[in-house]
Design a protein around this motif. Structure first.
Motif: not given
Length: 235
Positions: A117-132
């Protein structure tokens, strides 16, 4: 296995959590929830649906207690995770789980939708690793659609791992970090050939960093967002 998680934050109340399947949530603070694995998921064939809603004026931080390991199943290598975030006017959501590791032979597909919505705040972090350790084969695909009101904020897709267009013998990346921040008025910046902070036309920024391994340094702006959140909570 099918996993469903619903987390709702309303101003002046503790977050409510409903969960079935391989994930659970635990309140670890007045406005903090940690996701906890209760079974081995995602395995090939698994579906995860996570819905997080933050009401007007409410604040919520979402974390996880450990990395997520995507494994191939007996009948199919593919698992699916769907994330949906909604933040009301004056609400604030900070999502920063531990990385997702896609094991060799596994395929994990993530679809993320964000409605602000207007006036909302967001920080969305995603981390991905291929393979062990010792693995470099696996496949991950991520779609991110974000809107502010009726205005599109971001349409973004990236594939990572074996047999993708980014996979080459010289520099094939095996790790990704992505951070969507809204609002954010920082200007464009790059670090070498691997990291870029790009302003979005409707406001906010998207930071992406790729490489063979996940970086240990925090993404730019993380401390500032956390400081503003702490100041707002104190006030």
């Amino acid at each position: 296995m099918r996993t469903e998680v619903r987390i709702v934050a309303i101003a002046g109340r503790l977050p409510t959590i409903e969960a079935i399947g391989g994930l659970a949530g635990r309140r670890t603070g007045a406005d903090t929830v940690h996701l906890i694995g209760t079974a081995a998921t995602p395995l090939g064939g698994d579906e995860l649906d996570i819905v997080i809603r933050v009401g007007a004026g409410a604040r919520l931080a979402v974390r996880s207690v450990a990395a997520t390991i995507a494994l191939p199943g007996r009948h199919t290598p593919k698992s699916v995770a769907r994330w949906h975030f909604e933040v009301g006017a004056g609400g604030e959501l900070d999502v920063d789980p531990e990385p997702t590791v896609v094991a060799g032979g596994a395929e994990h597909v993530t679809t993320t939708t964000v409605r602000l919505a207007e006036g909302a705040r967001l920080r969305l972090r995603e981390r991905v690793r291929i393979g062990r350790t010792g693995e470099d084969h696996g496949y991950w695909s991520g779609d991110l659609h974000a809107d502010v009101g009726d205005l599109p904020l971001l349409r973004h897709r990236l594939d990572l791992g074996a047999d993708t267009v980014t996979d080459d013998a010289l520099s094939g990346p095996r790790a990704l970090e992505s951070v969507l921040t809204y609002p954010d008025d920082r200007t464009v910046s790059t670090t070498g050939l691997d990291a870029a902070l790009l302003p979005l036309a409707a406001g906010g920024t998207l930071f992406t960093r790729t490489g063979f391994r996940l970086a240990t340094a925090p993404p730019p702006g993380a401390a500032a967002f956390g400081a503003s959140r702490a100041a707002a909570t104190t006030a």
